[in-house]
Motif scaffolding. Structure first.
Motif, mmCIF file in Angstrom:
data_model
loop_
_atom_site.group_PDB
_atom_site.id
_atom_site.type_symbol
_atom_site.label_atom_id
_atom_site.label_comp_id
_atom_site.label_asym_id
_atom_site.label_seq_id
_atom_site.Cartn_x
_atom_site.Cartn_y
_atom_site.Cartn_z
ATOM 1 N N THR A 1 32.541 16.014 80.624
ATOM 2 C CA THR A 1 31.297 15.947 81.386
ATOM 3 C C THR A 1 30.358 14.871 80.850
ATOM 4 O O THR A 1 29.337 14.575 81.470
ATOM 5 C CB THR A 1 30.570 17.304 81.378
ATOM 6 O OG1 THR A 1 30.139 17.602 80.043
ATOM 7 C CG2 THR A 1 31.492 18.407 81.868
ATOM 8 N N ARG B 1 38.040 19.745 84.500
ATOM 9 C CA ARG B 1 37.687 20.677 83.442
ATOM 10 C C ARG B 1 38.896 21.498 82.994
ATOM 11 O O ARG B 1 39.058 21.798 81.806
ATOM 12 C CB ARG B 1 36.564 21.594 83.923
ATOM 13 C CG ARG B 1 35.218 20.888 84.104
ATOM 14 C CD ARG B 1 34.176 21.860 84.611
ATOM 15 N NE ARG B 1 32.827 21.308 84.612
ATOM 16 C CZ ARG B 1 32.286 20.661 85.639
ATOM 17 N NH1 ARG B 1 32.983 20.459 86.759
ATOM 18 N NH2 ARG B 1 31.044 20.185 85.569
ATOM 19 N N SER C 1 37.481 22.784 89.505
ATOM 20 C CA SER C 1 37.361 21.497 88.802
ATOM 21 C C SER C 1 38.590 21.277 87.929
ATOM 22 O O SER C 1 38.649 21.732 86.781
ATOM 23 C CB SER C 1 36.087 21.479 87.940
ATOM 24 O OG SER C 1 35.996 20.269 87.217
ATOM 25 N N ASP D 1 34.747 16.446 75.648
ATOM 26 C CA ASP D 1 33.837 16.865 76.715
ATOM 27 C C ASP D 1 33.880 15.832 77.850
ATOM 28 O O ASP D 1 33.274 14.769 77.759
ATOM 29 C CB ASP D 1 32.415 16.993 76.172
ATOM 30 C CG ASP D 1 31.446 17.543 77.220
ATOM 31 O OD1 ASP D 1 31.905 17.882 78.331
ATOM 32 O OD2 ASP D 1 30.242 17.619 76.930
ATOM 33 N N LYS E 1 27.823 20.616 89.698
ATOM 34 C CA LYS E 1 28.045 19.297 89.104
ATOM 35 C C LYS E 1 29.536 18.995 89.142
ATOM 36 O O LYS E 1 30.316 19.569 88.374
ATOM 37 C CB LYS E 1 27.540 19.245 87.664
ATOM 38 C CG LYS E 1 27.692 17.866 87.030
ATOM 39 C CD LYS E 1 27.175 17.835 85.596
ATOM 40 C CE LYS E 1 27.357 16.440 84.994
ATOM 41 N NZ LYS E 1 26.893 16.368 83.585
ATOM 42 N N GLY E 2 29.924 18.088 90.043
ATOM 43 C CA GLY E 2 31.341 17.797 90.210
ATOM 44 C C GLY E 2 31.634 16.316 90.256
ATOM 45 O O GLY E 2 30.994 15.517 89.570
ATOM 46 N N SER F 1 35.967 23.710 94.955
ATOM 47 C CA SER F 1 35.109 23.889 93.785
ATOM 48 C C SER F 1 35.890 24.027 92.487
ATOM 49 O O SER F 1 35.288 24.020 91.406
ATOM 50 C CB SER F 1 34.216 25.128 93.974
ATOM 51 O OG SER F 1 33.257 24.908 94.992
ATOM 52 N N PHE G 1 31.186 26.903 90.988
ATOM 53 C CA PHE G 1 31.593 27.452 89.698
ATOM 54 C C PHE G 1 31.022 26.680 88.507
ATOM 55 O O PHE G 1 31.117 27.138 87.370
ATOM 56 C CB PHE G 1 33.121 27.457 89.580
ATOM 57 C CG PHE G 1 33.818 28.139 90.724
ATOM 58 C CD1 PHE G 1 33.444 29.413 91.125
ATOM 59 C CD2 PHE G 1 34.834 27.508 91.408
ATOM 60 C CE1 PHE G 1 34.076 30.050 92.184
ATOM 61 C CE2 PHE G 1 35.482 28.135 92.465
ATOM 62 C CZ PHE G 1 35.098 29.405 92.855
ATOM 63 N N HIS G 2 30.466 25.496 88.758
ATOM 64 C CA HIS G 2 30.032 24.637 87.652
ATOM 65 C C HIS G 2 28.637 24.060 87.888
ATOM 66 O O HIS G 2 28.398 22.880 87.668
ATOM 67 C CB HIS G 2 31.047 23.505 87.447
ATOM 68 C CG HIS G 2 32.438 23.997 87.178
ATOM 69 N ND1 HIS G 2 32.809 24.569 85.980
ATOM 70 C CD2 HIS G 2 33.536 24.033 87.979
ATOM 71 C CE1 HIS G 2 34.081 24.918 86.049
ATOM 72 N NE2 HIS G 2 34.551 24.614 87.236
ATOM 73 N N ARG G 3 27.744 24.909 88.362
ATOM 74 C CA ARG G 3 26.339 24.529 88.568
ATOM 75 C C ARG G 3 26.207 23.298 89.465
ATOM 76 O O ARG G 3 25.318 22.473 89.289
ATOM 77 C CB ARG G 3 25.652 24.295 87.226
ATOM 78 C CG ARG G 3 25.625 25.530 86.335
ATOM 79 C CD ARG G 3 24.913 25.265 85.028
ATOM 80 N NE ARG G 3 24.908 26.469 84.188
ATOM 81 C CZ ARG G 3 24.370 26.533 82.977
ATOM 82 N NH1 ARG G 3 23.782 25.438 82.467
ATOM 83 N NH2 ARG G 3 24.403 27.640 82.287
#
Length: 207
Positions: A36, A23, A20, A34, A116-117, A18, A112-114
């Motif tokens: 994402t 990020r 990332s 960004d 979304k990976g 998890s 850790f990031h909702r």
């Protein structure tokens, strides 16, 4: 197989997966960017493709291929190192396969990031280097040759290496655990890739 050790392997694999690194690299190198939100232009057209994955590919687009490759390497190591540790600490068992699978789950759906990976390619091959070092090279290069030379389709060359993992692991081990590992990581990857697959199909229909 000890259930408590299997659970530990699953938790360790998932939590490390998890992390990332896309990020992390983004914040360290170019916090104003960004990763994402990534948009590509389909070659030869004016069609825009929105990437929903947060991975080494997104880092490469925003920060350059050097940082993209570094991110991919870290994503491989976050699965390879814990899988190797479990293989060495518990020799003759299959706990390391659980770590390798759950590392992909964590990468694709990070807690850790909702959730979304990425899509899982780097952690899959990171795990495969521990599961079958030779197989990681054979399947990846075999898939590229099959897709580019025989089928002549870039998408197939991208996917075929993962598909070839399944028969290769069965041929090498005749172990149902290894076979299950190959099938599961393929399912995880294809499931995570559904948005991109739909977009490719849509663009091809438009010519």
């Amino acid at each position: 197989m000890d259930g408590s050790i299997a659970l530990l392997a699953a938790v360790v694999g998932y939590l490390l997966g998890s992390i990332s690194f896309a990020r992390v690299i983004n914040r360290l190198i170019a916090p104003q960017v960004d990763v994402t939100q990534t948009e590509l232009t389909a070659e030869g057209t004016d069609q825009k493709v929105q990437l929903t994955a947060v991975s080494g590919t997104a880092v490469s687009v925003h920060l350059g291929p050097k940082w993209g490759m570094f991110t991919a390497l870290l994503d491989m190591l976050k699965t390879a190192l814990p899988a190797l540790a479990f293989r060495l600490v518990y020799p003759g068992t299959h706990y390391f396969l659980i770590v390798a699978v759950m590392g992909v789950v964590g990468h694709n759906w990070p807690v850790f990031h909702r959730f979304k990976g990425g899509r899982g390619l780097s952690p899959i091959y990171g795990g495969l280097f521990v599961v079958d070092f030779i197989g990681a090279w054979v399947t990846s290069f075999g898939g590229m040759l099959f897709g580019l030379i025989i089928v002549r389709d870039v998408v197939v060359s991208f996917l075929a290496g993962l598909w070839f993992m399944i028969p290769w692991l069965w041929f090498r081990t005749h172990d149902v655990w290894y076979l299950a590992y190959g099938i599961i990581v393929n399912v995880l990857f294809m499931g995570a890739m559904i948005p991109e697959i739909k977009k490719v199909i849509e663009l091809r229909r438009r010519g």
